[in-house]
Design a protein around this motif. Structure first.
Motif, PDB file in Angstrom:
ATOM      1  N   MET A 114      58.897  74.927  39.482  1.00 50.44           N
ATOM      2  CA  MET A 114      59.444  74.038  40.509  1.00 50.44           C
ATOM      3  C   MET A 114      58.429  73.838  41.635  1.00 50.44           C
ATOM      4  N   THR A 118      56.547  70.336  42.273  1.00 52.42           N
ATOM      5  CA  THR A 118      56.747  69.691  43.567  1.00 52.42           C
ATOM      6  C   THR A 118      55.404  69.470  44.254  1.00 52.42           C
ATOM      7  N   ASN A 121      53.647  66.585  42.574  1.00 50.48           N
ATOM      8  CA  ASN A 121      54.264  65.313  42.950  1.00 50.48           C
ATOM      9  C   ASN A 121      53.900  64.909  44.370  1.00 50.48           C
ATOM     10  N   VAL A 122      53.938  65.864  45.284  1.00 52.98           N
ATOM     11  CA  VAL A 122      53.611  65.556  46.679  1.00 52.98           C
ATOM     12  C   VAL A 122      52.155  65.133  46.795  1.00 52.98           C
TER      13      VAL A 122
END
Length: 150
Positions: A114, A118, A121-122
């Motif tokens: 996770m 994340t 993606n950021v």
């Protein structure tokens, strides 16, 4: 590319994939009976033999089966069977004895992917946003000047 090489050497077997449900089921049933025996003779779990056999006869291997509704149904049944067998082999007493280790393992197998996902993606969002936004900020006055001067 690899599948093409295999098809080159075995053209009679893989000329067209099996499409009828009864032959598909018969071949898969035969594989389910034979593959675990071979894998256990090589001192591997039976499920490893089933997975390897699926890779070999699947669309990316010999191409014996095409991915159609019958294969999707049998795929789902196989996954449910695999989960059922894993549940049968789980000992609740052993799970209670190792509850702290199991909890840490469960949290880590959730948290690590996770956090990495994340972060990825950021970083992608920031890269895209900053590059597009900076281009917009650089070009906007020029484009606005052209639009308003006419």
């Amino acid at each position: 590319m690899k599948a093409d090489a295999i098809r080159f050497f075995l053209p009679a077997i893989v000329a067209t994939p099996i499409k009828e449900p009864v032959p598909i089921f018969s071949v898969i049933l035969g594989i389910m009976l034979i593959a675990p025996l071979f894998s256990e003779k090589m001192h591997l779990p039976g499920i490893v033999g089933l997975i390897l056999a699926g890779v070999i006869v699947g669309p990316n291997g010999l191409g014996l089966f095409a991915r159609d509704n019958t294969i999707v149904l049998l795929d789902t049944v196989g996954l449910l069977f695999l989960m059922f067998m894993a549940g049968l082999e789980t000992s609740l007493d052993e799970m209670k004895h190792n509850a702290d280790k199991a909890l840490i393992f469960g949290l880590l197998t959730f948290a690590v992917p996770m956090i990495l996902g994340t972060g990825d993606n950021v970083s992608n969002w920031l890269r895209i946003f900053t590059s597009d936004f900076s281009r917009f900020l650089f070009c906007f006055p020029y484009l606005a000047g052209i639009t308003y001067s006419q």
